[in-house]
Write an enzyme that holds these catalytic residues in place. Sequence first.
Site, short mmCIF file in Angstrom:
data_model
loop_
_atom_site.label_atom_id
_atom_site.label_comp_id
_atom_site.label_asym_id
_atom_site.label_seq_id
_atom_site.Cartn_x
_atom_site.Cartn_y
_atom_site.Cartn_z
N HIS B 264 0.86 -1.18 0.00
CA HIS B 264 0.00 0.00 0.00
C HIS B 264 0.90 1.23 0.00
O HIS B 264 1.96 1.22 0.59
CB HIS B 264 -0.89 -0.02 1.26
CG HIS B 264 -2.01 0.99 1.22
ND1 HIS B 264 -1.84 2.29 1.64
CD2 HIS B 264 -3.29 0.86 0.81
CE1 HIS B 264 -3.00 2.93 1.50
NE2 HIS B 264 -3.90 2.09 1.00
N ASP B 318 -7.72 -5.35 0.31
CA ASP B 318 -8.32 -6.19 -0.74
C ASP B 318 -7.98 -7.67 -0.60
O ASP B 318 -8.55 -8.50 -1.29
CB ASP B 318 -7.83 -5.72 -2.12
CG ASP B 318 -8.16 -4.26 -2.37
OD1 ASP B 318 -9.33 -3.91 -2.15
OD2 ASP B 318 -7.28 -3.50 -2.78
#
Lengths: 385, 385
Positions: B264, B318
Amino acid sequence: MGDTTKQVPFVKGLEGVAVAISSISHIDGKAGRLIYRGFSVEELAQYSNFEEVAFLLWHGKLPTDFELTDFKRKLARERSLSSEISQLLRLLPASSHPMDVLRTAVSAMGVLYRRCDGSGFSLIEDAISILSKIPTVLAAFEAARNNRPPVLPSAELDHAANFLYMLHGKLPEEKVARVFDAILILHAEQEMNASTFAATVTASTLSDIFSAITSAIGTLKGPIHGGASERVIEMLDEIGDPANVETFIEEKMSAGKRIMGFGHRIYKTYDPRAVVLKSMAKELVKSDPGRKRLEVALKLEEVVVERLGEKGIYPNVDFYSGIVYSELGIPKDFFTAIFAMARCAGWAAHIMEYTESNRIFRPRAIYEGSTDLRYLEEKAKARCE
Amino acid sequence: MGDTTKQVPFVKGLEGVAVAISSISHIDGKAGRLIYRGFSVEELAQYSNFEEVAFLLWHGKLPTDFELTDFKRKLARERSLSSEISQLLRLLPASSHPMDVLRTAVSAMGVLYRRCDGSGFSLIEDAISILSKIPTVLAAFEAARNNRPPVLPSAELDHAANFLYMLHGKLPEEKVARVFDAILILHAEQEMNASTFAATVTASTLSDIFSAITSAIGTLKGPIHGGASERVIEMLDEIGDPANVETFIEEKMSAGKRIMGFGHRIYKTYDPRAVVLKSMAKELVKSDPGRKRLEVALKLEEVVVERLGEKGIYPNVDFYSGIVYSELGIPKDFFTAIFAMARCAGWAAHIMEYTESNRIFRPRAIYEGSTDLRYLEEKAKARCE
């Protein structure tokens, strides 16, 4: 919180911050120059045509005669709408703003026409489809809201002439088509303005070009972006007569309000597009209400530039465009949509260029708030209120 | 060209650059904390519910009992779709991606439902309308593509439970509804991510909230943004068995490719949302294909964190979400749309906050290209090619 957010630079509205390296266009705000791929926009408006400019923006070079003919043929072939889009246009109320209609139609096109999915079709093919269909959507909506059947596109006509033909149901005079073509060229591209930036942000997640152009349309719609030309005409009509200009400006200035159609984040002198549009207006306008509007506009320009010119406040692209559009028989609520029809070329160019060496946009916000509230405690307090 | 463009800072993707001052949420990427309005997202997921979190994000404080009841009632009242939207959903092909459908439907809502126009209706009322109708649109499209009549919304149910009810045509178990509600809370807000940023850019031209959320949906759709959870499930199914994990990672890493669901821009440790989703997955999954997927995912996490953890590569939001969604009976191509359904709360919060002290986004691009080409000369050259 062990975080570095507060150390990052913060520039509201990203004024002056570069977000891409680009060879598509350049604005020299001090000299009042706008360059597309090396060419001044005035030369392009004078000698080129819209399709050639779209090719130039997308491919980075002027087309050969063969390439231009081929490109025009591809564009003309993509003009028709499928029955789903025609039905969609009839579903939307006649009172809808054309920009809302266009945003919805381009979004729906993403379902119906998208081909670029890694299977051999290029982004340019989707861009051709969108660029070609926008005029058809607009003309079909104008027909639908007036309970007329739509005029089908003519493959014989160029992009600009074909739009006027579909809009009015008759062939435009050559001179009128030429002026409209030049207007599309002037509005085709403008570096990293808000709508182009929105398209780029959307495309940077590797979403599709239909999504990206849908974002751009919704962004252009804003009254402090593409929506300004509509407001200028309203202002000119409100002033009504050159004799009222001084009082109008006094009132606006003492109330600390902006005068529509003046000033630009980057141009600090005459916007070169405004100069061309002004001479177009002078040439085209023959009778009222255009003549009166032009008189008011000329006086307004004179007084504003006299008072605020040294602060870099000059007419921008929206100031004379509405007068010209009205002379071409374009309804007032279509002005921003005409802008979109032209700017679609620039949006697509930036989407292509940015995603070529992509990096997702993921800026930060500087947090100013609590970090240690406890839910059960605060909930108990809220209950007692 | 007498211009200063080259002197402005350039940070690709605006990494680390602040574009707003905000009190909506805060990410501490080193500590792995996500804060909404002062509260940790884990506490909210545990104790609050989605409607309350939306209220918190929009109003900056927890509601009193009266305010929450009133807010829930307003939301429930706005769930139904007009016949135009229902017809639109039937116009779109069954093969359409739900995110394309949602983007088009929200855009069309801008025509049909917008009330905030300076005449007394607030932005929050439009936000309520959008937030409430997104689940109905998604469930109605799922029904339409399966040739079933849509299940009408139930005003008796909360936001999360009502969606599952409309999607499946039967009341969800309480435990399942609770998990789904917590998932919506986890996805509701995430500071200035790409889709929120797109919404903010669109809103910054003073365009309407329907345009801004349409931009956000088209942006979230991108495979390197919201589209990732769909890809994770595909990857887990491709791996098929925990025994294949090592080979899979070797191949990806030696090809220099990313492994979906890891890493991320901001979190450099466990994403707190991934932690909650992982325990949800463990609790919910009972049989195949979920069980197999979870086994593969756990092994994948172990190996990736072992190898790349020190570089800050950990499972992101996710990674486990798809396994959980599948257990809840949500079709794979709906995963990103569920994300949108939740994130709509955050998008609206940022639109409200940014436009309160608005500044249009108008960054620059650094121009790398010619500035002095002459059209007639270059055209003559192109002709000879």
